[in-house]
Design a protein around this motif. Structure first.
Motif, PDB file in Angstrom:
ATOM      1  N   ASP A  23      27.532 -23.885  28.162  1.00 26.22           N
ATOM      2  CA  ASP A  23      26.722 -23.107  27.357  1.00 26.22           C
ATOM      3  C   ASP A  23      26.552 -23.412  25.914  1.00 26.22           C
ATOM      4  O   ASP A  23      27.714 -23.370  25.115  1.00 26.22           O
ATOM      5  CB  ASP A  23      27.161 -21.496  27.439  1.00 26.22           C
ATOM      6  CG  ASP A  23      25.978 -20.653  27.135  1.00 26.22           C
ATOM      7  OD1 ASP A  23      25.060 -21.020  26.490  1.00 26.22           O
ATOM      8  OD2 ASP A  23      26.237 -19.467  27.347  1.00 26.22           O
ATOM      9  N   SER A  24      25.444 -23.853  25.354  1.00 22.48           N
ATOM     10  CA  SER A  24      25.336 -24.379  23.935  1.00 22.48           C
ATOM     11  C   SER A  24      25.588 -23.309  23.043  1.00 22.48           C
ATOM     12  O   SER A  24      25.642 -23.539  21.579  1.00 22.48           O
ATOM     13  CB  SER A  24      24.189 -25.336  23.753  1.00 22.48           C
ATOM     14  OG  SER A  24      23.153 -24.606  23.854  1.00 22.48           O
ATOM     15  N   SER A  25      25.382 -21.916  23.448  1.00 24.78           N
ATOM     16  CA  SER A  25      25.339 -21.069  22.500  1.00 24.78           C
ATOM     17  C   SER A  25      26.863 -20.477  22.107  1.00 24.78           C
ATOM     18  O   SER A  25      27.341 -19.942  21.059  1.00 24.78           O
ATOM     19  CB  SER A  25      24.626 -19.603  23.199  1.00 24.78           C
ATOM     20  OG  SER A  25      25.359 -19.482  24.319  1.00 24.78           O
ATOM     21  N   ASP A  26      27.888 -21.107  22.900  1.00 28.21           N
ATOM     22  CA  ASP A  26      29.253 -21.156  22.515  1.00 28.21           C
ATOM     23  C   ASP A  26      29.678 -22.114  21.584  1.00 28.21           C
ATOM     24  O   ASP A  26      30.783 -22.084  20.861  1.00 28.21           O
ATOM     25  CB  ASP A  26      29.660 -21.244  23.776  1.00 28.21           C
ATOM     26  CG  ASP A  26      29.743 -20.097  24.749  1.00 28.21           C
ATOM     27  OD1 ASP A  26      29.278 -18.991  24.339  1.00 28.21           O
ATOM     28  OD2 ASP A  26      30.439 -20.259  25.992  1.00 28.21           O
ATOM     29  N   LEU A  27      28.704 -22.964  21.290  1.00 29.81           N
ATOM     30  CA  LEU A  27      29.027 -24.099  20.280  1.00 29.81           C
ATOM     31  C   LEU A  27      28.461 -23.815  19.082  1.00 29.81           C
ATOM     32  O   LEU A  27      27.330 -23.913  18.905  1.00 29.81           O
ATOM     33  CB  LEU A  27      28.689 -25.422  20.756  1.00 29.81           C
ATOM     34  CG  LEU A  27      29.476 -25.960  22.093  1.00 29.81           C
ATOM     35  CD1 LEU A  27      28.504 -27.022  22.673  1.00 29.81           C
ATOM     36  CD2 LEU A  27      30.545 -26.225  21.981  1.00 29.81           C
ATOM     37  N   ASP A  28      29.135 -23.709  17.961  1.00 28.78           N
ATOM     38  CA  ASP A  28      28.527 -23.298  16.891  1.00 28.78           C
ATOM     39  C   ASP A  28      28.770 -24.566  15.731  1.00 28.78           C
ATOM     40  O   ASP A  28      29.934 -24.509  15.177  1.00 28.78           O
ATOM     41  CB  ASP A  28      29.219 -22.143  16.144  1.00 28.78           C
ATOM     42  CG  ASP A  28      28.416 -21.724  14.591  1.00 28.78           C
ATOM     43  OD1 ASP A  28      27.298 -22.292  14.550  1.00 28.78           O
ATOM     44  OD2 ASP A  28      29.016 -21.128  13.935  1.00 28.78           O
ATOM     45  N   LEU A  29      27.874 -25.675  16.330  1.00 26.91           N
ATOM     46  CA  LEU A  29      28.342 -26.907  15.256  1.00 26.91           C
ATOM     47  C   LEU A  29      27.432 -26.922  14.004  1.00 26.91           C
ATOM     48  O   LEU A  29      26.265 -26.711  13.921  1.00 26.91           O
ATOM     49  CB  LEU A  29      27.959 -27.898  16.181  1.00 26.91           C
ATOM     50  CG  LEU A  29      28.833 -27.988  17.356  1.00 26.91           C
ATOM     51  CD1 LEU A  29      28.250 -29.265  18.332  1.00 26.91           C
ATOM     52  CD2 LEU A  29      30.226 -28.084  17.366  1.00 26.91           C
ATOM     53  N   ASP A  30      28.282 -27.213  13.096  1.00 24.00           N
ATOM     54  CA  ASP A  30      27.592 -27.487  11.688  1.00 24.00           C
ATOM     55  C   ASP A  30      26.486 -28.673  11.876  1.00 24.00           C
ATOM     56  O   ASP A  30      26.675 -29.733  12.122  1.00 24.00           O
ATOM     57  CB  ASP A  30      28.465 -27.890  10.628  1.00 24.00           C
ATOM     58  CG  ASP A  30      29.188 -26.769   9.873  1.00 24.00           C
ATOM     59  OD1 ASP A  30      28.671 -25.613  10.099  1.00 24.00           O
ATOM     60  OD2 ASP A  30      29.826 -26.897   8.972  1.00 24.00           O
ATOM     61  N   GLY A  31      25.177 -28.198  11.208  1.00 22.75           N
ATOM     62  CA  GLY A  31      24.159 -29.358  11.330  1.00 22.75           C
ATOM     63  C   GLY A  31      23.337 -29.472  12.482  1.00 22.75           C
ATOM     64  O   GLY A  31      22.334 -30.199  12.561  1.00 22.75           O
ATOM     65  N   VAL A  32      23.624 -28.825  13.600  1.00 24.75           N
ATOM     66  CA  VAL A  32      23.063 -29.088  14.869  1.00 24.75           C
ATOM     67  C   VAL A  32      22.005 -27.757  14.779  1.00 24.75           C
ATOM     68  O   VAL A  32      22.176 -26.553  14.690  1.00 24.75           O
ATOM     69  CB  VAL A  32      23.938 -28.904  16.066  1.00 24.75           C
ATOM     70  CG1 VAL A  32      23.029 -29.155  17.197  1.00 24.75           C
ATOM     71  CG2 VAL A  32      24.824 -30.146  15.950  1.00 24.75           C
ATOM     72  N   LEU A  33      20.633 -28.011  14.819  1.00 21.92           N
ATOM     73  CA  LEU A  33      19.439 -27.187  15.092  1.00 21.92           C
ATOM     74  C   LEU A  33      19.224 -26.671  16.453  1.00 21.92           C
ATOM     75  O   LEU A  33      18.821 -25.686  16.621  1.00 21.92           O
ATOM     76  CB  LEU A  33      18.232 -27.821  14.112  1.00 21.92           C
ATOM     77  CG  LEU A  33      18.478 -28.324  12.552  1.00 21.92           C
ATOM     78  CD1 LEU A  33      17.472 -28.816  12.223  1.00 21.92           C
ATOM     79  CD2 LEU A  33      18.876 -26.891  11.944  1.00 21.92           C
ATOM     80  N   ARG A  34      19.088 -28.085  17.264  1.00 23.06           N
ATOM     81  CA  ARG A  34      18.490 -27.640  18.564  1.00 23.06           C
ATOM     82  C   ARG A  34      19.230 -28.494  19.534  1.00 23.06           C
ATOM     83  O   ARG A  34      19.581 -29.454  19.427  1.00 23.06           O
ATOM     84  CB  ARG A  34      17.066 -27.664  18.651  1.00 23.06           C
ATOM     85  CG  ARG A  34      16.187 -26.806  18.272  1.00 23.06           C
ATOM     86  CD  ARG A  34      14.841 -26.787  18.362  1.00 23.06           C
ATOM     87  NE  ARG A  34      14.116 -28.158  17.986  1.00 23.06           N
ATOM     88  CZ  ARG A  34      13.697 -28.577  16.633  1.00 23.06           C
ATOM     89  NH1 ARG A  34      13.955 -27.539  15.544  1.00 23.06           N
ATOM     90  NH2 ARG A  34      13.197 -29.674  16.406  1.00 23.06           N
ATOM     91  N   TYR A  35      19.231 -27.967  20.738  1.00 22.71           N
ATOM     92  CA  TYR A  35      19.739 -28.860  22.016  1.00 22.71           C
ATOM     93  C   TYR A  35      18.401 -29.055  22.801  1.00 22.71           C
ATOM     94  O   TYR A  35      17.888 -28.333  23.218  1.00 22.71           O
ATOM     95  CB  TYR A  35      20.739 -28.051  22.623  1.00 22.71           C
ATOM     96  CG  TYR A  35      22.186 -27.794  22.121  1.00 22.71           C
ATOM     97  CD1 TYR A  35      22.057 -26.657  21.230  1.00 22.71           C
ATOM     98  CD2 TYR A  35      23.217 -28.791  22.170  1.00 22.71           C
ATOM     99  CE1 TYR A  35      23.160 -26.542  20.525  1.00 22.71           C
ATOM    100  CE2 TYR A  35      24.342 -28.413  21.299  1.00 22.71           C
ATOM    101  CZ  TYR A  35      24.275 -27.345  20.705  1.00 22.71           C
ATOM    102  OH  TYR A  35      25.391 -27.279  19.945  1.00 22.71           O
ATOM    103  N   LEU A  36      18.034 -30.499  22.916  1.00 19.39           N
ATOM    104  CA  LEU A  36      16.954 -30.867  23.620  1.00 19.39           C
ATOM    105  C   LEU A  36      17.549 -31.156  25.135  1.00 19.39           C
ATOM    106  O   LEU A  36      16.417 -30.985  26.278  1.00 19.39           O
ATOM    107  CB  LEU A  36      16.680 -32.125  23.308  1.00 19.39           C
ATOM    108  CG  LEU A  36      16.120 -32.489  21.835  1.00 19.39           C
ATOM    109  CD1 LEU A  36      15.728 -33.736  21.547  1.00 19.39           C
ATOM    110  CD2 LEU A  36      14.951 -31.249  21.563  1.00 19.39           C
TER     111      LEU A  36
END
Ligand SMILES: [Zn+2]
Ligand SMILES: [Zn+2]
Length: 164
Positions: A23-36
């Motif tokens: 679940d990408s909402s669990d990943l708070d990665l600096d500089g990542v705007l969106r998951y394609l």
């Protein structure tokens, strides 16, 4: 994903493949705007003479923001990781060990920790991105802006130092 390992634990030499989406909402990665694409984890757990070990690959397509010029750019996330799964944690501080509880292990946690610990802290659209002019804000990748000529070279040098 919580994987049932009871059969594997009882069978030294055996392996078990798995695949899941993180679940990408669990990943708070600096500089990542969106998951394609979803963040996909594929891996295998193996029992090496009673030592339970997993290796996995993580992949996703991302839209990121350059830390220097602030432009958006696509990035392929590709990572490989490994973790040990154990029924008893001997050393609580060892980050590569994950607990097997009632014969099952949470592989999501191992994959998520791997990404967070190993993700580049400062994403750049390209290694030699020139960034924005600190004075006029022009994207210097598109050419010089003209401010450079009257900028104090000592300030420029300081700016470069601060960036490192
Ligand atoms: Zn850039
Ligand atoms: Zn400028």
């Amino acid at each position: 994903m919580v994987l049932d390992l009871r059969e594997l634990i009882a069978s030294p030499g055996k392996g078990l493949d798995y695949e899941f989406e993180l679940d990408s909402s669990d990943l708070d990665l600096d500089g990542v705007l969106r998951y394609l694409t979803p963040v996909t984890v594929t891996g295998r757990v193996e029992n090496h003479a009673g030592h339970i070990e997993t290796r996995f690959r993580i992949s996703a397509e991302l839209i990121c923001q350059c830390a220097r010029c602030l432009k958006e750019f696509p990035k392929q996330l590709r990572m490989e990781g490994a973790a040990y799964l154990t029924e008893e944690l001997e050393d609580e501080d060892n980050e590569d060990y994950y607990l097997i509880v009632d014969g099952a292990a949470d592989l999501t946690e191992a994959a998520r920790d791997h990404i967070i610990l190993n993700f580049e802290p400062r994403l750049l659209c390209r290694e030699d991105c020139l960034g924005l002019c600190p004075k006029c804000g022009k994207d210097l990748n598109e050419g010089p802006c003209g401010c450079g000529e009257d900028l104090d070279p000592r300030l420029l040098a300081l700016g470069q130092l601060l960036e490192k």
